[in-house]
Design a protein around this motif. Structure first.
Motif, short mmCIF file in Angstrom:
data_model
loop_
_atom_site.label_atom_id
_atom_site.label_comp_id
_atom_site.label_asym_id
_atom_site.label_seq_id
_atom_site.Cartn_x
_atom_site.Cartn_y
_atom_site.Cartn_z
N TYR A 481 -49.79 49.02 107.19
CA TYR A 481 -49.83 48.84 105.74
C TYR A 481 -51.25 49.13 105.27
O TYR A 481 -52.21 49.12 106.05
CB TYR A 481 -49.40 47.43 105.34
N LYS A 482 -51.38 49.39 103.99
CA LYS A 482 -52.69 49.65 103.41
C LYS A 482 -53.46 48.34 103.30
O LYS A 482 -52.87 47.28 103.02
CB LYS A 482 -52.55 50.31 102.04
N VAL A 485 -52.88 45.97 100.42
CA VAL A 485 -51.54 45.39 100.23
C VAL A 485 -51.49 44.00 100.85
O VAL A 485 -51.80 43.82 102.04
CB VAL A 485 -50.45 46.29 100.84
N THR A 491 -43.43 41.71 98.70
CA THR A 491 -43.94 43.00 99.15
C THR A 491 -42.80 43.81 99.76
O THR A 491 -42.10 43.34 100.67
CB THR A 491 -45.04 42.79 100.21
N GLY A 520 -47.66 50.61 98.14
CA GLY A 520 -47.52 49.18 98.39
C GLY A 520 -46.48 48.76 99.39
O GLY A 520 -46.24 47.57 99.58
#
Length: 726
Positions: A481-482, A485, A491, A520
């Motif tokens: 994941y980024k 985020v 989420t 996201g």
């Protein structure tokens, strides 16, 4: 008034946090389908009875033969099927009409990360440097070589862009150059059925020869006389590879000599040349066993001899070097061991062990060099490359820093070298090719996949952990994941897996996935039973009468992610294709409330009916994977999870199902029937969409970029369900 407004705003903000919804969360797809009438497939009950059990299949009529699909004038049944598939396509297009702009944006974004003018890292073989390159604006590769030096003039072997002109689908495969470097053989498929013509090209005159071999697997092997070519043909109905022929250039293919015929329909068949160029090898493979027949490549008119007698249960592979063969075998070794034998005494009684069996490490393959032996391994859900000095027996492993990655041996055609070429990738690191000096242990990055527009791996986080399944088994999970985020119940998360055939789902980098991560999404891979991530037993525990473990593992991983705050069911999505599509079908039947949506690509969902029909491609080869439903115990077990047979009246997640009319791996009628039955049974207002590529098969569109149209469609489906429209 101002105070009231302030309190209202705070209350609304709290509501959004608690419910995970806002004005942007409304799905345009769900809004659109309210005003649309979904296709209503006609019911024609077919009564299917075996073992005293009767099933009623109202959509059995959807099945067409290849001849019906390609006929210039469709018969009545064909037209009815085509009309139904087209009506589903139109329904999907209307439902997703408001996402067209997003789809186009995603498509441009995804292909925009791909370097259009690019070429592979060259490798040297038999006096030439070989490489593949792409030109801007073109969909297909250009296969090329240079003689002696990379500074030499380029020689184009074939430009696939030229060959593909006028075809809706085109695939070139199995390129093989004759030992004297003068003739190219390659396979071409223009229908997406994975049935190839083999063509030959004179590389000196640049002309195609008249020789054309039909109904083949697309690849073969040259004998050392530069005139004899061995190839494999397929059964016209089942598409099983079943015969090996010997072709002499200039002769009419109708006179080609049959050199081997496989009588057991549970075996795949192929022919290839050893890395040493000394042997032509016929390889036969079933789920449980391998068999090989070998012939000295200097004697193409000789008789093939069996490597060792075939056994019902014995998987192994062979590699020739100098005067011996190396064998990777599961003989008394579930995770395989390495053995060797003299080339003139290849029966199993002559094999001698080099690397013993280990309970915690699976040997997946070897690469042989003059002074080194390289072993590819799997342990603890990670890949490993081991280098052994054949003179000193000293060994060492290549070391990598990331938690989740994949490392693999690349193209290594030369024996007499200290350089190992290997590849490395992770969920954050683009595919990278290294040259590794096995003596000095120096590693040089030769080429890394370029992400146009830039990509910083440090902007993303990768995690690897184990989730406990309901029976106490610990299932590996890879997550990316980024950094920006936050994990939360709101989420969005996409969970992917495959879980069949012992095929491990490795954590590769995928530049198209950035379009979800940057918006996201969390992306997770469940390394469920049915693959070999944790060794051979991991596969055994997810096949045949253990198949249910594959499905429950996936569900339990999803629950683990939810329980640990990564996401929650209203924002969780699942994706799988082919046998992974079977996974999707089973999961939404068993746990329909665990996911807000699922994507089932070319899904194998009509398990029992397909495995009862031995005329369908792959069926007989896979009895030891799924079971043979002609056996009553297998029938009832398979029936207990077959997605099509277990559709019931319940609320299913939002579903996007894709298929291809010419799919030879999973016939289009499986997902088409499944969708029709789901439409008839499902409750609630969640969307159900079917998209059929009317010009392609199992792998989708053949072009380098065009295939990403479907990726954009899938991503738009997911993003729209989350109310993300940019």
């Amino acid at each position: 008034m101002k105070l009231y407004f302030k309190h209202f705003t705070l209350i609304l903000f709290a509501f959004v946090l608690l419910t995970g919804c806002d004005w942007q969360r409304e799905s345009t797809i769900k809004s659109n389908v309210i005003n649309l009438s979904p296709p209503d497939a006609e019911k024609q009950d077919s009564v299917l009875t075996i073992h005293g059990d009767t099933r009623i299949d109202p959509y059995f009529w959807m099945r067409l033969t290849d001849e019906q699909k390609i006929a210039e004038t469709p018969d009545a049944q064909t037209q009815k099927v085509l009309d139904y598939l087209n009506s589903e396509n139109e329904y999907t297009d209307l439902a997703m009409k408001d996402t067209e702009g997003l789809q186009e944006k995603l498509y441009e974004e995804i292909v925009g990360r791909i370097k259009e003018t690019d070429e592979s890292l060259p490798y040297f073989k038999n006096g030439y440097w070989y490489y593949t390159r792409y030109e801007e604006g073109k969909e297909y590769p250009i296969y090329s070589r240079k003689k002696g030096s990379l500074d030499a003039e380029e020689e184009i072997l074939i430009d696939v862009n030229e060959l593909a002109e006028g075809h809706d689908y085109y695939s070139a495969t199995g390129l093989q150059v004759s030992p004297d470097n003068k003739i190219l053989a390659f396979g071409e498929d223009t229908l997406s059925r994975r049935v190839y013509h083999i063509r030959f090209k004179n590389l000196e005159t640049r002309e195609f020869l008249d020789d054309k071999l039909d109904n083949t697997t697309g690849s073969g092997a040259w004998a050392n006389d530069n005139r004899t070519y061995f190839y494999t043909t397929k059964n016209n109905v089942s598409l099983l590879s079943e015969k090996i022929y010997r072709h002499t250039l200039g002769n009419n293919p109708s006179t080609d000599k049959l050199v081997y015929s496989e009588e057991d329909p549970s075996f795949y068949l192929g022919v290839y040349k050893s890395k040493s160029d000394q042997y032509i090898i016929i390889g036969e493979q079933s789920t449980l066993a391998n068999d090989y027949h070998i012939l000295n490549a200097d004697n193409p008119n000789g008789e093939f001899r069996q490597f060792t007698p075939r056994e019902e249960v014995h998987e192994y592979s062979i590699d020739h070097f100098e005067d011996k063969f190396y064998i990777v075998t599961n003989w008394q070794a579930p995770n395989f061991r390495l053995m060797e034998t003299p080339e003139n005494a290849t029966q199993k009684s002559n094999w001698e062990e080099i690397i013993p069996h280990r309970e915690d490490v699976l040997i997946s393959g070897i690469e042989v060099f003059q002074d080194y032996l390289v072993v590819s391994e799997r342990g603890n859900a990670l890949t490993n490359i081991k280098v052994i000095d054949q003179n000193t027996q000293e060994e060492h492993n290549l070391e990598f820093d990331e938690q989740a990655y994949v490392a693999y041996t690349s193209t290594n055609p030369e024996f007499d070298t200290e350089t190992l070429r290997f590849g490395y990738s992770s969920l954050t690191t683009p595919n990278s090719i290294y040259d590794y000096n096995m003596n000095t242990r120096e590693m040089d990055l030769m080429k890394q996949q370029e992400v146009v527009g830039g990509h910083n791996p440090d902007d993303y986080t990768t995690e690897r952990f184990f989730a406990e399944a309901r029976d106490g088994v610990m299932v590996p999970v890879s997550v990316v994941y980024k950094n920006s985020v936050a994990k939360s119940p709101y989420t969005p998360l996409l969970l992917y897996s495959y879980g069949s055939y012992g095929s491990s789902t490795d954590p590769w980098f995928n530049s198209s996935l950035l379009s979800l991560l940057d918006r996201g999404f969390i992306y997770a891979i469940a390394h469920i039973r049915g693959g070999q991530e944790m060794g051979r037993q991991w596969y055994e525990d997810g096949k045949m009468f253990n198949k249910i473990n594959t499905f429950t593992d996936f569900i339990d991983v999803a629950k683990y992610l939810e329980d640990n705050g990564y996401s929650s069911a209203p924002h969780m999505y699942a994706r799988g294709g082919s046998a992974g599509g079977l996974l999707m079908g089973a999961v939404v039947n068993i746990a329909p409330k665990q996911f807000n949506g699922a994507i089932a690509a070319v899904p194998f969902v009509d398990v029992v009916s397909t495995m009862l029909d031995e005329t369908i491609p792959l069926t007989t080869n896979e009895f030891d994977e799924w079971g043979n439903p002609k056996n009553e115990d297998s029938y009832h077990y398979m029936l207990s999870y077959s997605p099509y047979d277990n559709v019931v009246e319940q609320e299913y997640p939002n579903l996007l199902v894709t298929t291809g009319l010419f799919d030879s791996q999973v016939q289009y009628w499986e997902p088409a029937k499944w969708v029709a039955k789901l439409r008839d049974k499902k409750t609630g207002d969640n969307v159900l969409l079917l998209k059929t590529n009317m010009k392609a098969g199992h792998g989708g569109a053949s072009g380098r970029f065009e295939r990403y149209r479907q990726t954009a469609l899938e991503y738009a489906f997911l993003l729209d369900l989350e109310g993300m429209r940019r």
